[in-house]
Enzyme design. Structure first.
Site, PDB file in Angstrom:
ATOM      1  N   HIS A 326       0.798  -1.213   0.000  1.00 16.59           N
ATOM      2  CA  HIS A 326       0.000   0.000   0.000  1.00 16.59           C
ATOM      3  C   HIS A 326       0.838   1.275   0.000  1.00 16.59           C
ATOM      4  O   HIS A 326       0.372   2.308  -0.475  1.00 16.59           O
ATOM      5  CB  HIS A 326      -0.945   0.017   1.211  1.00 16.59           C
ATOM      6  CG  HIS A 326      -2.152  -0.839   1.032  1.00 16.59           C
ATOM      7  ND1 HIS A 326      -2.159  -2.185   1.337  1.00 16.59           N
ATOM      8  CD2 HIS A 326      -3.393  -0.564   0.556  1.00 16.59           C
ATOM      9  CE1 HIS A 326      -3.357  -2.691   1.075  1.00 16.59           C
ATOM     10  NE2 HIS A 326      -4.116  -1.732   0.593  1.00 16.59           N
ATOM     11  N   GLY A 327       2.042   1.222   0.511  1.00 15.24           N
ATOM     12  CA  GLY A 327       2.831   2.447   0.504  1.00 15.24           C
ATOM     13  C   GLY A 327       4.168   2.303   1.182  1.00 15.24           C
ATOM     14  O   GLY A 327       4.379   1.412   2.009  1.00 15.24           O
TER      15      GLY A 327
END
Length: 478
Positions: A326-327
């Site tokens: 996700h990041g």
């Protein structure tokens, strides 16, 4: 190009008319149009990154062909690793280079060494995590002999770049989407109407729910040090509905647009906030990613088989990798760890497959037990979302610590009445349609035409009159 933009409102009808009324009798030209339209759609954001999609497409197409011609185990493994290294190499460089570099610098600083390496101003290509996983799954399936490699480059290019789901999913498997490019498609009025209905519901979730929640969530998180504990709880709840309305709304629009062109995409959300435990939540949230990690990482690691130690290891790996997907921030990694902690007790007690049906399957309302289970699961999810939303770990821990205050029992300082009404309305519609692929799917056969039209126009009016300030889709950054 955003789904909720004027640009897309012009782009979609043009492609639709060309697709059905100009090229409707020519499958090959329809597929060529999809490729061209998809590259225009993506290039509208930044045309320079089209080369990444094209290169990944060429590599995996060539790898698939080479795998079909080779029986040598070593050569086949080398071809698979070529695809993995190219795809994850691009993803790692653009998404994680600065993260690893910054942590490398901090590690040396901790030991008293000050280094000044060259940094790069890297722009993260929109949707790179999505199309990377989509094309990578094709190569893996071909390698495992679960899928016949395609020799039709146009069809494969259309599969990789299909514009409705290119930048934020659902992450489609080649076994589902690719064969749909091989067969002639006929315009289906009922499917098109169903697609428009799903687009309408997706826009409501995005524009009315997510964008309005985003405004207040941003206000509260940005100034969290000045707000009461009850307001901080409300801010986290607003973010929970923001990310759900935003992401599931995008998925609904993507699936609906695909139906307009005769394609069927997989369901990506199944009313996850009505889940009765965290295992059920993860079967209902971002289904295409959860099943991707299950099939290509969790099961190959051994899944829930083997010793308890291996089971615990596998759960932590799958959730940490999901968080990192996700990041490039420790907040996402901690979010993954926290969800692993939530999930483990269910797995170790063999309770992770208890709730496989829809809540209150044969009744209008949930039992008291089901209601309490849903509230607990939602509460745990909201707590985890704080880490997802916070800029860094210190902020997340400070935010949560400030909730442990007597002001938790006071009225929130932020009380947007209209938004409360919209959320209650939204939850009511979602609850009524929880058995469907999307909430208002059954309207076409459940109610007479005048009532259906009234509902459609009402939703459309809410979108136009109460749409929040336009926000970019959250998952574009992933």
């Amino acid at each position: 190009m955003l789904f909720n933009s004027i640009d897309f409102a012009v782009f979609l009808p043009i492609v639709f008319i060309l697709y059905w009324f100009v090229l409707g009798k020519h499958l090959k030209y329809q597929n060529v149009l999809i490729v061209v339209a998809s590259y225009v759609f993506y290039g509208w954001w930044d045309w320079r990154f089209l080369s990444l999609i094209l290169f990944s497409t060429l590599v995996d197409y060539a790898v698939g062909i080479a795998l079909s011609k080779s029986e040598d185990t070593t050569k086949r493994k080398l071809l698979l690793w070529l695809s993995i290294i190219v795809n994850l190499g691009f993803l790692g460089f653009f998404k994680y280079y600065n993260f690893f570099l910054d942590n490398f610098i901090e590690a040396f600083s901790f030991f008293g060494r000050d280094i000044q390496p060259n940094t790069l101003n890297i722009i993260l290509p929109v949707g790179i995590s999505f199309y990377t996983f989509q094309t990578l799954s094709y190569t893996i399936d071909v390698y495992k002999r679960q899928l016949e490699p395609t020799k039709n480059f146009i069809s494969f290019a259309a599969f990789v770049s299909f514009f409705p789901q290119l930048v934020a999913g659902p992450i489609e498997r080649a076994s589902n989407l690719l064969p749909q490019f091989y067969v002639k498609r006929h315009f289906d009025y009922n499917k098109a109407v169903d697609g428009l209905r799903q687009i309408l519901w997706g826009l409501f979730k995005k524009v009315v729910i997510a964008d309005n929640c985003a405004y207040f969530a941003n206000v509260i998180f940005d100034g969290y040090e000045t707000y009461s504990a009850s307001t901080l709880v409300l801010g986290a709840v607003f973010f929970a509905f923001q990310i759900y309305g935003d992401f599931s709304g995008y998925s609904d629009i993507a699936i609906g647009v695909s139906k307009l062109f005769g394609f069927n995409l997989k369901q990506n959300f199944a009313t996850p906030y009505f889940s009765r435990d965290m295992a059920e939540f993860w079967r209902r949230w971002h289904i295409s990613l959860s099943t991707w990690f299950r099939d290509y990482l969790y099961i190959p690691l051994g899944g829930s088989k083997g010793s308890k130690g291996n089971q615990i290891r596998n759960v932590f790996i799958i959730f940490i990798v999901s968080g990192f997907w996700h990041g490039a921030n420790w907040t996402f990694i901690f979010w993954g760890v926290l969800n692993a902690v939530y999930f483990l007790p269910l797995l170790l007690r063999n309770k992770n497959r208890v709730h496989t049906n829809v809540v209150a399957q044969n009744s209008m309302l949930p039992t008291v037990k089901e209601l309490l289970q849903m509230l607990l699961t939602f509460g745990l999810t909201v707590l985890a979302w704080v880490f997802f939303r916070a800029e860094n770990l210190p902020m997340a821990f400070d935010y949560i610590a400030r909730i442990a205050d007597l002001s938790l029992f006071t009225m929130p300082q932020v009380r947007p009445t209209d938004l409360f009404i919209f959320i209650i309305l939204f939850l009511g519609i979602e609850w009524a349609g929880r058995r469907n692929l999307y909430a208002i799917e059954s309207l076409w056969f459940k109610y007479p035409k005048p009532i259906r039209l009234f509902i459609y126009y009402s939703i459309a009016m809410l979108i136009f009159l109460f749409g929040g300030k336009t926000q970019e889709f959250i998952y574009f950054q992933f």
